[in-house]
Design an enzyme around this catalytic site. Structure first.
Site, PDB file in Angstrom:
ATOM      1  N   SER A  24       0.861  -1.180   0.000  1.00  0.00           N
ATOM      2  CA  SER A  24       0.000   0.000   0.000  1.00  0.00           C
ATOM      3  C   SER A  24       0.899   1.232   0.000  1.00  0.00           C
ATOM      4  O   SER A  24       1.809   1.319  -0.832  1.00  0.00           O
ATOM      5  CB  SER A  24      -0.950  -0.047   1.205  1.00  0.00           C
ATOM      6  OG  SER A  24      -1.916   0.986   1.134  1.00  0.00           O
ATOM      7  N   HIS A  51      -3.156  -1.132  -2.932  1.00  0.00           N
ATOM      8  CA  HIS A  51      -4.366  -0.368  -2.631  1.00  0.00           C
ATOM      9  C   HIS A  51      -4.367   0.883  -3.500  1.00  0.00           C
ATOM     10  O   HIS A  51      -3.456   1.711  -3.411  1.00  0.00           O
ATOM     11  CB  HIS A  51      -4.385   0.039  -1.157  1.00  0.00           C
ATOM     12  CG  HIS A  51      -4.536  -1.126  -0.227  1.00  0.00           C
ATOM     13  ND1 HIS A  51      -4.216  -1.052   1.108  1.00  0.00           N
ATOM     14  CD2 HIS A  51      -4.965  -2.395  -0.433  1.00  0.00           C
ATOM     15  CE1 HIS A  51      -4.454  -2.224   1.681  1.00  0.00           C
ATOM     16  NE2 HIS A  51      -4.906  -3.055   0.761  1.00  0.00           N
ATOM     17  N   ASP A 144      -3.778  -5.233   6.198  1.00  0.00           N
ATOM     18  CA  ASP A 144      -4.155  -6.097   5.077  1.00  0.00           C
ATOM     19  C   ASP A 144      -2.926  -6.867   4.609  1.00  0.00           C
ATOM     20  O   ASP A 144      -1.830  -6.313   4.495  1.00  0.00           O
ATOM     21  CB  ASP A 144      -4.714  -5.240   3.933  1.00  0.00           C
ATOM     22  CG  ASP A 144      -5.354  -6.067   2.837  1.00  0.00           C
ATOM     23  OD1 ASP A 144      -5.774  -7.207   3.122  1.00  0.00           O
ATOM     24  OD2 ASP A 144      -5.455  -5.564   1.705  1.00  0.00           O
TER      25      ASP A 144
END
Length: 204
Positions: A24, A51, A144
């Site tokens: 991310s 992301h 995540d």
């Protein structure tokens, strides 16, 4: 947390049929180090998930297409996964691996507040590839990918985590290490060197 986590339990034997990479915030800078290191004719497929804002088109294929020696594609639903190719997940969709192997896109609800979710990709890839899978978690600002990396490790695959001290956002690698303490912890440069030595196909 000790950034140089013990790696004695690591099962890095390879070769692997697929490499899944998740990140991310801060991960694009790391990919600039990793992806150009992938060797021509790499025997494994590479699937990368970041992301991304869902309200704009991704430019990752454009950015990395001319920096890599491998074909770089944006993943499409039911697309066959080929060795020696790099696939980027598109914004707004979960990206999964189906048996075939093929890629699949889903608009199921967000997981860990994210769609795409790294956990979803890693868990589906672990189901498909088992011990023939290498999972890599990079810089990011949430957790995540931690559960997904645990799924890869439980299936017999190999787990690599960017050394948290080298990450622009260390929450994601810290969470991955908390879930999979046996992960191999490497700097971006060391991950690149690791990938550069992976087996290649016999080209005509």
């Amino acid at each position: 947390m000790n950034d140089q986590a013990p790696v004695s339990e690591s099962r890095a034997v390879g070769p692997w049929d697929a490499i899944v990479v998740g990140g991310s915030s801060g991960a694009i800078d790391v990919l600039n180090v990793l992806l150009p290191a992938l060797p021509v004719g790499l025997a494994a497929s590479v699937i990368v998930l970041l992301h991304l804002p869902c309200d704009r088109r991704s430019r990752l294929v454009e950015i990395f297409g001319y920096r890599c020696d491998l074909p770089v594609l944006e993943a499409e639903d039911q697309q066959a996964i080929l060795p020696g190719h790099v696939y980027f997940g598109p914004p707004g969709y979960h990206l999964l691996v189906d048996h075939g192997p093929r890629l699949a896109l889903s608009i199921d609800p967000p997981v860990n507040f994210s769609r795409p979710s790294i956990d979803v990709l890693f868990q589906s890839a672990a189901d498909c590839y088992g011990e023939r899978l290498l999972g890599v978690v990079l810089s990011g600002a949430n957790e995540d990918g931690a559960d997904g990396l645990a799924a890869i490790h439980a299936a017999g695959g190999h787990a690599v985590v960017q050394a948290p001290a080298t990450a622009a956002m260390r929450a994601m690698p810290d969470a991955a290490l908390a879930r999979v303490p046996a992960s191999q912890v490497l700097t971006p440069e060391d991950i690149a060197a690791f990938l550069a030595q992976l087996p290649t196909q016999r080209l005509p």
